[in-house]
Write a protein that holds these residues in place. Structure first.
Motif, PDB file in Angstrom:
ATOM      1  N   ASP A 139       0.823  -1.209   0.000  1.00 54.28           N
ATOM      2  CA  ASP A 139       0.000   0.000   0.000  1.00 54.28           C
ATOM      3  C   ASP A 139       0.859   1.261   0.000  1.00 54.28           C
ATOM      4  OD1 ASP A 139      -2.111  -1.709   0.211  1.00 54.28           O
ATOM      5  OD2 ASP A 139      -2.819  -1.004   2.150  1.00 54.28           O
ATOM      6  N   ASP A 140       0.263   2.338  -0.502  1.00 56.16           N
ATOM      7  CA  ASP A 140       0.723   3.723  -0.317  1.00 56.16           C
ATOM      8  C   ASP A 140       1.812   4.183  -1.279  1.00 56.16           C
ATOM      9  OD1 ASP A 140      -1.075   3.803   1.712  1.00 56.16           O
ATOM     10  OD2 ASP A 140       0.373   4.040   3.332  1.00 56.16           O
ATOM     11  N   GLY A 158       2.605   0.340   8.500  1.00 54.87           N
ATOM     12  CA  GLY A 158       2.255   1.613   7.883  1.00 54.87           C
ATOM     13  C   GLY A 158       3.027   2.756   8.521  1.00 54.87           C
ATOM     14  N   HIS A 200       3.797  -2.061   3.328  1.00 52.64           N
ATOM     15  CA  HIS A 200       3.789  -0.696   2.800  1.00 52.64           C
ATOM     16  C   HIS A 200       5.128  -0.416   2.133  1.00 52.64           C
ATOM     17  CE1 HIS A 200       0.396  -0.560   5.559  1.00 52.64           C
ATOM     18  NE2 HIS A 200      -0.012   0.533   4.946  1.00 52.64           N
TER      19      HIS A 200
END
Length: 299
Positions: free
Chosen positions: A48-49, A183, A228
């Motif tokens: 993610d991200d 995260g 992440h």
């Protein structure tokens, strides 16, 4: 007087580092059978991200390098839920080049955001959410030539309306089974319990595996794992994380596929789509702090 979104923002800032680091220890592990007859599991990696827009020590670049060559299995393919227009990521020349590289190397590009920042889809105005989703789709079409089919909401935050908007635009929402809880929030980018965290979550999942709650696809059960790729700690420890996943599966007496990670983008997408959330009803696992926060059922 703080608005509700602002109140939650400050709550997140002060509480998430502690709660994420403690999310394993506050639970008592469920009892395990010594051996369970379950189809082999296969780890489906997601990130993610990203991409990172850093000119030096770029974490996305490092992760792509490790997926291609590591101590466990070469040429691992993953799903990257990307922020196509993030001011320090996909919206930079470095970020765009990494998106192009990820696609060229057979990874699956999926949508996370197309706003300048990591905006919560539930808190966007309906017209702003619609515009951002369409822009993100256009951005990824420009790279791959085809529209993305997968989406993951920022902060794991969704409701019936966001899910409906995803489906209207041909997007299917993929959550996760295991999360590294890595995260990067306000400078916190480490994990004190890499192994125990993943062991605890896979232990909980084993009950559902034994009960047949998860689909068998091409002879294996996909286990969705989330990292992440904007986290430099994750990038430095990516090979270690791959080893840990195999170690905890062995400790739990779970069979693992001959190739424990996906190495074909077509199989990867097929398996990911079979694990997507069809509606907002029922129990859907959301990891760590976020599972508690959204469990409050905010409007």
């Amino acid at each position: 007087m703080l608005s509700q979104p602002d109140l939650w923002k400050w709550l997140i800032v002060f509480c998430i580092p502690f709660l994420n680091s403690c999310s394993v220890s506050q639970h008592t592990p469920a009892p395990l059978q010594d051996q369970v007859s379950i189809a082999p599991i296969r780890f489906l990696l997601t990130f993610d991200d990203g991409p990172s827009g850093a000119n030096r020590n770029n974490s996305t670049q490092k992760i792509l390098d490790v997926l291609a060559q590591n101590s466990v299995q070469p040429d691992i393919k993953a799903v990257f839920f990307v922020q196509t227009r993030a001011v320090r990521g996909g919206g930079t020349a470095v970020g765009l080049a990494l998106l192009q590289r990820a696609y060229a190397e057979g990874h699956l590009l999926a949508l996370h955001t197309a706003t300048k920042h990591h905006d919560n889809h539930r808190f966007l105005k309906p017209e702003d959410l619609d515009t951002s989703l369409q822009l993100g789709i256009q951005d990824l079409v420009a790279i791959s030539g085809s529209a993305p089919r997968l989406v993951r909401p920022p902060f794991w935050s969704y409701n019936t309306n966001t899910l409906s908007n995803y489906h209207r635009l041909g997007l299917q929402m993929l959550l996760t089974d295991l999360s590294a809880n890595d995260g990067k929030i306000h400078g916190v980018n480490w994990s004190w319990r890499k192994r125990s965290n993943l062991l605890y979550q896979l232990r909980q999942m084993k009950v559902g595996l034994a009960d047949g709650r998860f689909p068998i696809i091409d002879g294996n059960i996909p286990v969705v794992v989330t990292f992440h790729d904007v986290n430099t700690y994750t990038a430095r420890n990516m090979d270690v994380y791959l080893q840990i996943l195999l170690q905890v599966a062995k400790e739990l007496n779970l069979l693992v596929a001959e190739k424990p990670f996906y190495d074909d983008s077509i199989q990867l997408e097929k398996s990911a789509l079979m694990r997507t959330v069809r509606d907002s009803q029922g129990e859907h696992y959301i990891p760590g702090f976020w599972g508690w926060l959204w469990g409050l059922r905010l409007n």
